[in-house]
Design a protein around this motif. Structure first.
Motif, mmCIF file in Angstrom:
data_model
loop_
_atom_site.group_PDB
_atom_site.id
_atom_site.type_symbol
_atom_site.label_atom_id
_atom_site.label_comp_id
_atom_site.label_asym_id
_atom_site.label_seq_id
_atom_site.Cartn_x
_atom_site.Cartn_y
_atom_site.Cartn_z
ATOM 1 N N MET A 1 0.735 -1.062 -0.218
ATOM 2 C CA MET A 1 -0.096 0.021 -0.018
ATOM 3 C C MET A 1 0.703 1.241 0.131
ATOM 4 N N SER A 2 0.381 2.386 -0.488
ATOM 5 C CA SER A 2 0.969 3.573 -0.700
ATOM 6 C C SER A 2 0.756 4.145 0.566
ATOM 7 N N ASN A 3 1.670 5.110 0.992
ATOM 8 C CA ASN A 3 1.362 6.002 2.127
ATOM 9 C C ASN A 3 0.846 7.492 1.838
ATOM 10 N N GLY A 4 0.100 7.444 0.645
ATOM 11 C CA GLY A 4 -0.593 8.446 0.346
ATOM 12 C C GLY A 4 0.312 9.662 -0.465
ATOM 13 N N VAL A 5 1.469 9.635 -0.380
ATOM 14 C CA VAL A 5 2.488 10.583 -1.004
ATOM 15 C C VAL A 5 3.073 10.021 -2.206
ATOM 16 N N HIS A 6 2.358 10.766 -3.599
ATOM 17 C CA HIS A 6 2.935 10.267 -4.915
ATOM 18 C C HIS A 6 3.394 11.382 -5.524
ATOM 19 N N ALA A 7 4.544 11.419 -6.101
ATOM 20 C CA ALA A 7 4.869 12.546 -7.115
ATOM 21 C C ALA A 7 4.490 12.014 -8.458
ATOM 22 N N ALA A 8 3.690 13.253 -8.911
ATOM 23 C CA ALA A 8 3.039 13.030 -10.213
ATOM 24 C C ALA A 8 3.746 13.509 -11.334
ATOM 25 N N CYS A 9 5.117 13.165 -11.512
ATOM 26 C CA CYS A 9 5.950 13.442 -12.408
ATOM 27 C C CYS A 9 6.043 12.592 -13.598
ATOM 28 N N SER A 10 5.786 12.963 -14.735
ATOM 29 C CA SER A 10 5.793 12.003 -15.982
ATOM 30 C C SER A 10 7.304 12.297 -16.484
ATOM 31 N N VAL A 11 7.550 11.437 -17.110
ATOM 32 C CA VAL A 11 8.769 11.027 -17.996
ATOM 33 C C VAL A 11 9.271 12.218 -18.507
ATOM 34 N N PHE A 12 8.198 12.628 -19.354
ATOM 35 C CA PHE A 12 8.275 14.048 -20.170
ATOM 36 C C PHE A 12 8.661 15.210 -19.365
ATOM 37 N N GLU A 13 7.918 15.482 -18.186
ATOM 38 C CA GLU A 13 8.468 16.400 -17.361
ATOM 39 C C GLU A 13 9.922 16.287 -16.756
ATOM 40 N N LEU A 14 10.046 15.012 -16.295
ATOM 41 C CA LEU A 14 11.480 14.882 -16.008
ATOM 42 C C LEU A 14 12.627 14.972 -17.023
ATOM 43 N N PHE A 15 12.092 14.860 -18.343
ATOM 44 C CA PHE A 15 13.054 15.092 -19.440
ATOM 45 C C PHE A 15 13.128 16.654 -19.702
ATOM 46 N N LEU A 16 12.164 17.420 -19.556
ATOM 47 C CA LEU A 16 12.149 18.857 -19.566
ATOM 48 C C LEU A 16 13.265 19.371 -18.429
ATOM 49 N N GLY A 17 13.218 18.662 -17.180
ATOM 50 C CA GLY A 17 14.225 19.021 -16.372
ATOM 51 C C GLY A 17 15.613 18.853 -16.668
ATOM 52 N N VAL A 18 15.940 17.791 -17.322
ATOM 53 C CA VAL A 18 17.228 17.300 -17.774
ATOM 54 C C VAL A 18 17.660 18.556 -18.660
ATOM 55 N N LEU A 19 16.581 18.897 -19.855
ATOM 56 C CA LEU A 19 16.910 20.016 -20.756
ATOM 57 C C LEU A 19 17.170 21.008 -20.107
ATOM 58 N N LEU A 20 16.530 21.477 -19.201
ATOM 59 C CA LEU A 20 16.832 22.917 -18.216
ATOM 60 C C LEU A 20 18.225 22.743 -17.567
ATOM 61 N N GLY A 21 18.668 21.763 -17.133
ATOM 62 C CA GLY A 21 20.001 21.567 -16.632
ATOM 63 C C GLY A 21 20.856 21.551 -17.637
ATOM 64 N N VAL A 22 20.964 21.007 -18.631
ATOM 65 C CA VAL A 22 21.529 21.282 -19.748
ATOM 66 C C VAL A 22 21.847 22.572 -20.542
ATOM 67 N N GLY A 23 20.601 23.305 -20.388
ATOM 68 C CA GLY A 23 20.733 24.791 -20.841
ATOM 69 C C GLY A 23 21.372 25.629 -19.922
ATOM 70 N N LEU A 24 21.200 25.301 -18.754
ATOM 71 C CA LEU A 24 22.028 25.907 -17.644
ATOM 72 C C LEU A 24 23.595 26.040 -17.955
ATOM 73 N N ILE A 25 24.085 24.514 -17.987
ATOM 74 C CA ILE A 25 25.388 24.298 -18.300
ATOM 75 C C ILE A 25 25.905 24.998 -19.499
ATOM 76 N N LEU A 26 25.116 24.985 -20.654
ATOM 77 C CA LEU A 26 25.493 25.504 -21.827
ATOM 78 C C LEU A 26 25.684 27.018 -21.842
ATOM 79 N N LEU A 27 24.813 27.840 -21.090
ATOM 80 C CA LEU A 27 25.012 29.202 -20.905
ATOM 81 C C LEU A 27 25.851 29.605 -20.033
ATOM 82 N N SER A 28 26.245 28.739 -19.269
ATOM 83 C CA SER A 28 27.557 29.022 -18.351
ATOM 84 C C SER A 28 28.755 28.633 -19.129
ATOM 85 N N TYR A 29 28.866 27.639 -19.853
ATOM 86 C CA TYR A 29 30.161 27.072 -20.680
ATOM 87 C C TYR A 29 30.507 28.282 -21.742
#
Length: 78
Positions: A1-29
């Motif tokens: 059973m779940s304890n009621g805490v569920h993160a509703a992040c899809s793989v697409f949203e997580l992928f956008l997070g990776v793109l954000l991080g890569v964008g920040l790295i490139l802006l810095s670089y």
């Protein structure tokens, strides 16, 4: 059973997070952060901090994507 805490992040949203991080790295670089601050004395430091934050974001979101996909493919449920 779940304890009621569920993160509703899809793989697409997580992928956008990776793109954000890569964008920040490139802006810095490529020095665009320093260009925005006009060559101020803290531009290099701020650029380094943004690069480190981008790297941490990429690591965290990539870990979440890998963990989620592993659970979906080999764990028996999505």
């Amino acid at each position: 059973m779940s304890n009621g805490v569920h993160a509703a992040c899809s793989v697409f949203e997580l992928f956008l997070g990776v793109l954000l991080g890569v964008g920040l790295i490139l802006l810095s670089y490529f020095g665009l952060i320093g260009f925005v601050f006009g060559g101020a004395a803290l531009a290099g430091t701020i650029s380094t901090i943004v690069g480190i934050i981008g790297f941490i974001v990429v690591i965290l979101f990539a870990y979440c994507i890998i963990r989620r996909l592993w659970r979906c493919c080999f764990g028996g449920g999505c």
